[in-house]
Design a protein around this motif. Structure first.
Motif, PDB file in Angstrom:
ATOM      1  N   PRO A   1      49.307  48.657  38.110  1.00 11.81           N
ATOM      2  CA  PRO A   1      50.576  47.945  37.942  1.00 11.81           C
ATOM      3  C   PRO A   1      50.749  46.787  38.942  1.00 11.81           C
ATOM      4  N   PHE A   2      50.274  46.967  40.170  1.00 13.76           N
ATOM      5  CA  PHE A   2      50.352  45.871  41.144  1.00 13.76           C
ATOM      6  C   PHE A   2      49.458  44.716  40.710  1.00 13.76           C
ATOM      7  N   ALA A   3      48.229  45.021  40.278  1.00 12.17           N
ATOM      8  CA  ALA A   3      47.317  43.968  39.819  1.00 12.17           C
ATOM      9  C   ALA A   3      47.916  43.225  38.622  1.00 12.17           C
ATOM     10  N   LEU A   4      48.613  43.935  37.755  1.00  9.53           N
ATOM     11  CA  LEU A   4      49.273  43.297  36.620  1.00  9.53           C
ATOM     12  C   LEU A   4      50.364  42.345  37.100  1.00  9.53           C
ATOM     13  N   ARG A   5      51.167  42.775  38.063  1.00  9.25           N
ATOM     14  CA  ARG A   5      52.211  41.899  38.616  1.00  9.25           C
ATOM     15  C   ARG A   5      51.580  40.670  39.282  1.00  9.25           C
ATOM     16  N   LEU A   6      50.466  40.871  39.974  1.00  9.85           N
ATOM     17  CA  LEU A   6      49.770  39.757  40.609  1.00  9.85           C
ATOM     18  C   LEU A   6      49.270  38.772  39.559  1.00  9.85           C
ATOM     19  N   MET A   7      48.645  39.295  38.502  1.00  5.21           N
ATOM     20  CA  MET A   7      48.160  38.428  37.438  1.00  5.21           C
ATOM     21  C   MET A   7      49.326  37.642  36.825  1.00  5.21           C
ATOM     22  N   GLN A   8      50.427  38.321  36.546  1.00  8.76           N
ATOM     23  CA  GLN A   8      51.583  37.657  35.948  1.00  8.76           C
ATOM     24  C   GLN A   8      52.155  36.587  36.874  1.00  8.76           C
ATOM     25  N   ALA A   9      52.172  36.862  38.182  1.00 10.23           N
ATOM     26  CA  ALA A   9      52.671  35.876  39.141  1.00 10.23           C
ATOM     27  C   ALA A   9      51.757  34.653  39.186  1.00 10.23           C
ATOM     28  N   LEU A  10      50.459  34.861  39.085  1.00 12.44           N
ATOM     29  CA  LEU A  10      49.529  33.727  39.059  1.00 12.44           C
ATOM     30  C   LEU A  10      49.678  32.935  37.761  1.00 12.44           C
ATOM     31  N   LEU A  11      49.786  33.631  36.645  1.00  5.07           N
ATOM     32  CA  LEU A  11      49.964  32.948  35.364  1.00  5.07           C
ATOM     33  C   LEU A  11      51.248  32.125  35.361  1.00  5.07           C
ATOM     34  N   ALA A  12      52.303  32.631  35.980  1.00 11.54           N
ATOM     35  CA  ALA A  12      53.568  31.902  36.064  1.00 11.54           C
ATOM     36  C   ALA A  12      53.422  30.624  36.879  1.00 11.54           C
ATOM     37  N   ARG A  13      52.389  30.568  37.711  1.00 15.70           N
ATOM     38  CA  ARG A  13      52.097  29.391  38.534  1.00 15.70           C
ATOM     39  C   ARG A  13      50.994  28.532  37.904  1.00 15.70           C
ATOM     40  N   ASP A  14      50.729  28.762  36.620  1.00 15.56           N
ATOM     41  CA  ASP A  14      49.700  28.027  35.866  1.00 15.56           C
ATOM     42  C   ASP A  14      48.297  28.227  36.421  1.00 15.56           C
ATOM     43  N   VAL A  15      48.048  29.401  37.004  1.00 21.04           N
ATOM     44  CA  VAL A  15      46.703  29.765  37.468  1.00 21.04           C
ATOM     45  C   VAL A  15      46.202  30.846  36.520  1.00 21.04           C
ATOM     46  N   PHE A  16      45.161  30.517  35.748  1.00 22.15           N
ATOM     47  CA  PHE A  16      44.657  31.452  34.744  1.00 22.15           C
ATOM     48  C   PHE A  16      43.685  32.440  35.378  1.00 22.15           C
ATOM     49  N   VAL A  17      44.013  33.707  35.275  1.00 16.58           N
ATOM     50  CA  VAL A  17      43.143  34.803  35.708  1.00 16.58           C
ATOM     51  C   VAL A  17      43.199  35.876  34.623  1.00 16.58           C
ATOM     52  N   ARG A  18      42.255  36.779  34.697  1.00 15.52           N
ATOM     53  CA  ARG A  18      42.252  37.916  33.781  1.00 15.52           C
ATOM     54  C   ARG A  18      42.316  39.196  34.595  1.00 15.52           C
ATOM     55  N   LYS A  19      42.595  40.291  33.897  1.00 16.51           N
ATOM     56  CA  LYS A  19      42.656  41.598  34.551  1.00 16.51           C
ATOM     57  C   LYS A  19      41.926  42.604  33.682  1.00 16.51           C
ATOM     58  N   PRO A  20      40.929  43.279  34.246  1.00 15.26           N
ATOM     59  CA  PRO A  20      40.263  44.340  33.477  1.00 15.26           C
ATOM     60  C   PRO A  20      41.258  45.442  33.133  1.00 15.26           C
ATOM     61  N   MET A  21      41.064  46.054  31.989  1.00 11.57           N
ATOM     62  CA  MET A  21      41.957  47.127  31.555  1.00 11.57           C
ATOM     63  C   MET A  21      41.350  48.513  31.789  1.00 11.57           C
ATOM     64  N   ALA A  22      40.044  48.591  32.015  1.00 15.88           N
ATOM     65  CA  ALA A  22      39.383  49.881  32.195  1.00 15.88           C
ATOM     66  C   ALA A  22      39.885  50.566  33.455  1.00 15.88           C
ATOM     67  N   GLN A  23      40.145  51.853  33.327  1.00 12.64           N
ATOM     68  CA  GLN A  23      40.624  52.620  34.467  1.00 12.64           C
ATOM     69  C   GLN A  23      39.618  52.500  35.616  1.00 12.64           C
ATOM     70  N   GLY A  24      40.135  52.295  36.808  1.00 12.91           N
ATOM     71  CA  GLY A  24      39.292  52.091  37.979  1.00 12.91           C
ATOM     72  C   GLY A  24      39.100  50.616  38.280  1.00 12.91           C
ATOM     73  N   LEU A  25      38.948  49.814  37.222  1.00 13.21           N
ATOM     74  CA  LEU A  25      38.849  48.366  37.403  1.00 13.21           C
ATOM     75  C   LEU A  25      40.192  47.685  37.196  1.00 13.21           C
ATOM     76  N   ASP A  26      41.172  48.423  36.691  1.00 15.16           N
ATOM     77  CA  ASP A  26      42.472  47.821  36.389  1.00 15.16           C
ATOM     78  C   ASP A  26      43.242  47.438  37.645  1.00 15.16           C
ATOM     79  N   ARG A  27      42.722  47.779  38.791  1.00 15.16           N
ATOM     80  CA  ARG A  27      43.347  47.385  40.054  1.00 15.16           C
ATOM     81  C   ARG A  27      42.849  46.024  40.529  1.00 15.16           C
ATOM     82  N   CYS A  28      42.046  45.366  39.707  1.00 10.19           N
ATOM     83  CA  CYS A  28      41.409  44.095  40.051  1.00 10.19           C
ATOM     84  C   CYS A  28      41.941  42.957  39.190  1.00 10.19           C
TER      85      CYS A  28
END
Length: 73
Positions: A19-46
């Motif tokens: 959930p923190f990595a998701l918030r981080l990704m969303q905050a970057l996307l809101a700043r027009d910085v494109f990143v992705r987030k793995p969905m697989a358990q264990g990698l979803d923190r990245c």
């Protein structure tokens, strides 16, 4: 912390949970910085950041601390 990579992207452990990595990704996307987030358990923190031109990496460098602060609330 960056995870060693032999690809055109770097996986960065967000240092918390999915959930923190998701918030981080969303905050970057809101700043027009494109990143992705793995969905697989264990990698979803990245988040995954693609290699790019220096100007784009400079934007990422500037926006990452702000996005981290926003994700932490």
């Amino acid at each position: 912390l960056p995870i060693p990579s032999a690809t055109n992207f770097v996986t960065i452990d967000a240092g918390s949970d999915g959930p923190f990595a998701l918030r981080l990704m969303q905050a970057l996307l809101a700043r027009d910085v494109f990143v992705r987030k793995p969905m697989a358990q264990g990698l979803d923190r990245c988040i995954r950041v693609s290699v790019g031109p220096d100007a784009e990496l400079d934007i990422f460098e500037t926006e990452l601390p702000r996005a981290l602060a926003a994700a932490r609330g």
